[in-house]
Scaffold this motif. Structure first.
Motif, PDB file in Angstrom:
ATOM      1  N   ASN A  11       0.821  -1.209   0.000  1.00 12.19           N
ATOM      2  CA  ASN A  11       0.000   0.000   0.000  1.00 12.19           C
ATOM      3  C   ASN A  11       0.856   1.261   0.000  1.00 12.19           C
ATOM      4  OD1 ASN A  11      -2.397  -1.436  -0.004  1.00 12.19           O
ATOM      5  ND2 ASN A  11      -2.566  -1.468   2.234  1.00 12.19           N
ATOM      6  N   ASP A  13       0.696   4.241  -2.881  1.00 12.33           N
ATOM      7  CA  ASP A  13       0.107   5.495  -2.415  1.00 12.33           C
ATOM      8  C   ASP A  13       0.769   6.664  -3.134  1.00 12.33           C
ATOM      9  OD1 ASP A  13      -0.986   7.613  -1.090  1.00 12.33           O
ATOM     10  OD2 ASP A  13      -0.528   6.885   0.923  1.00 12.33           O
ATOM     11  N   HIS A  41       2.533   5.503   7.771  1.00 14.86           N
ATOM     12  CA  HIS A  41       3.418   5.097   6.679  1.00 14.86           C
ATOM     13  C   HIS A  41       4.818   4.716   7.150  1.00 14.86           C
ATOM     14  CE1 HIS A  41       0.233   7.353   4.716  1.00 14.86           C
ATOM     15  NE2 HIS A  41       0.634   6.949   3.519  1.00 14.86           N
TER      16      HIS A  41
END
Length: 524
Positions: free
Chosen positions: A285, A289, A422
């Protein structure tokens, strides 16, 4: 007044403003004893071991090869060729990086499950296992124990090399992130220096002592295991990921023994509101992103560039490089120790200047100087310049490396460029690229040097110049910026509207036990 009432009064106090006059050591005004203690303790039992393991195989290289040769003859009645011994020794050196990459892959899951400090404490068991295998390898007449032990200590270093700067970056106030974030790099240089000193023939650089030299990593870990559990967890982890407001307040008061913590709590809450999800992102992911596209590219460039700059080749094979440069055999070990001393001094200078000069000038200047020094080594060898000048060039390139703290800046930058959700995945990506490049250099450099001679340093020169140019044109200055401000600085490059950075606008402040925690309210 009970604890909760005291915390509420503390959070309602007006924020304190500090001047930004960058005089000598002025950025240390927020540095408390507890912050300094946890920075040195976390680095002492983790980052220092990384530096130690990088350099410790350099001095006993010949003894390790002889041990492999003897055991091959004893076990298989076969005398291996010199090329086979070179491959086995290169594997011994580079397997540490394979372990590091394995550890880096585990970082995201570990820090999410156990926290930053918890991961550091739990991973210490790997050091005891790896140290025991290496320490008893000669007694057991088993070369595989050396290689496996190096792999296991590599796993520990792979974990700690990411977790330590993540932990320090999250507990530090924004004006101290650079200073505390580079304390691990000083310990890396210190670990290299200690390995070089202990590897002297007058100390543990004897044939019978090399297993002890490899296994000394357990002693700093014992100190860390005894003391680190008493320190608090990262306040950002406690608030943003665990939602534990009271533990967050307690941790902040521990690390900020004086002053107002309201502004920091509000900044954490602002970051939490900006997250599309408080769940930690996976690596997949993260890579998909588009909001962090240029941040991901940046950490890839600086981490690969750091390892392919040639510094690891010099760390791994310092004695061989000096020998090929023509340094007399008795003088090589002392020349090596001299380079280690310069690294420690330069690392300390970099640590104390990063908050005054900023990240960009140190990275740009460091990579440019390293590139010039690599080119200088090639020229000095080709034109047979005096051996002393080649020694000086090697000292300069290693000094530049630590002065600009390129050993620490990539991991510091990784902490600064990403928000809480993140950050673990970002450290996983950065760590894997770092260790993969480390393995490539450790395994390939001896053969590269045989194939290209002094021209191999021109490859390093080109990489250093490329990273310097990337830093000039792409990487912004992150000094004294909050994580949200840094995200907004990259918004234009990622073609992201400012509103998208606050994608969780439906999250509103609510009062939870008087601390202003976050509540999720449905929009009408």
């Amino acid at each position: 007044m009970d604890v909760r009432q005291h915390d509420l009064v503390l959070l309602k106090c007006p924020p304190t403003f500090f001047s930004h006059v960058f005089l000598s050591l002025s950025h240390l005004q927020h540095l408390t004893k507890s912050l300094l203690a946890v920075a040195f303790l976390a680095s002492f039992g983790s980052s220092m071991l990384y530096g130690y393991n990088l350099a410790v195989v350099n001095s006993p290289a010949q003894y390790i090869k002889e041990f492999y040769n003897e055991t091959m003859i004893e076990t298989y009645d076969w005398t291996p060729h010199e090329e086979v011994l070179t491959v086995l020794y290169s594997l011994t050196v580079s397997i540490f990086a394979i372990g590091g990459m394995t550890g880096a892959l585990l970082v995201g899951r570990l820090v999410t499950t156990f926290g930053r400090k918890g991961t550091l404490v739990k991973s210490t068991g790997l050091v005891f296992i790896g140290g025991a295998l290496m320490g008893f390898s000669r007694w057991c007449r088993n070369p595989a124990m050396v290689i496996i032990g190096r792999f296991i200590t590599g796993v520990h270093s792979g974990i700690s090399l990411s977790v330590v700067p993540m932990y320090l970056g999250e507990i530090a106030p924004k004006n101290l992130r650079g200073f505390l974030g580079l304390v691990p790099s000083i310990h890396i240089c210190l670990g290299v220096f200690i390995a070089q000193v202990l590897g002297l023939s007058e100390l543990l650089g004897k044939e019978e002592h090399w297993p002890l030299l490899l296994s000394l990593v357990v002693f700093p870990t014992i100190v860390q295991l005894m003391l680190l559990p008493w320190f608090p967890e990262s306040p950002r982890y406690l608030l943003i990921e665990k939602g534990n407001v009271h533990a967050t307040i307690a941790a902040l008061k521990w690390f900020r023994t004086k002053g107002n913590i309201q502004a920091e709590v509000e900044e954490m809450q602002e970051e939490q509101r900006s997250l599309s999800s408080i769940q930690t992102l996976s690596v997949r992911n993260l890579l998909m992103d588009r909001c962090v596209r240029w941040q991901v590219i940046t950490i890839a460039v600086v981490n690969i560039g750091m390892q392919l700059s040639g510094i690891d080749a010099i760390w791994f094979y310092t004695n061989d490089i000096f020998k090929n440069a023509g340094i007399p055999e008795p003088h090589i070990q002392y020349t090596t120790v001299g380079t280690g001393a310069i690294e420690v001094i330069s690392g300390m200078l970099g640590c104390f200047t990063i908050e005054r000069l900023g990240r960009r000038p140190l990275m740009i200047g460091g990579f440019l100087f390293m590139g010039l020094c690599c080119a200088g080594i090639t020229v000095s060898v080709l034109f047979q310049v005096q051996f002393a000048s080649k020694c000086d060039l090697l000292k300069i390139i290693k000094g530049c490396f630590c002065l600009v703290c390129t050993a620490g800046v990539p991991f510091l930058i990784t902490a600064e460029l990403f928000k809480q959700s993140h950050r673990p995945a970002a450290y996983t990506v950065a760590g894997c690229l770092n260790w993969l490049s480390n393995f490539t250099i450790g395994f390939v450099f001896p053969f590269l040097e045989i194939a290209t001679g002094p021209y191999c340093y021109l490859i390093f020169c080109a990489i250093c110049l490329g990273v310097a140019l990337y830093t000039i044109f792409i990487i912004p200055e992150t000094k004294n910026k909050t994580f949200m401000e840094i995200s907004q600085m990259f918004a234009d490059k990622n073609n992201i509207l400012e509103e998208e950075l606050m994608s969780n606008a439906h999250l509103k402040m609510a009062t939870m036990n008087g601390y202003g925690a976050l509540g999720q309210n449905d929009e009408g």
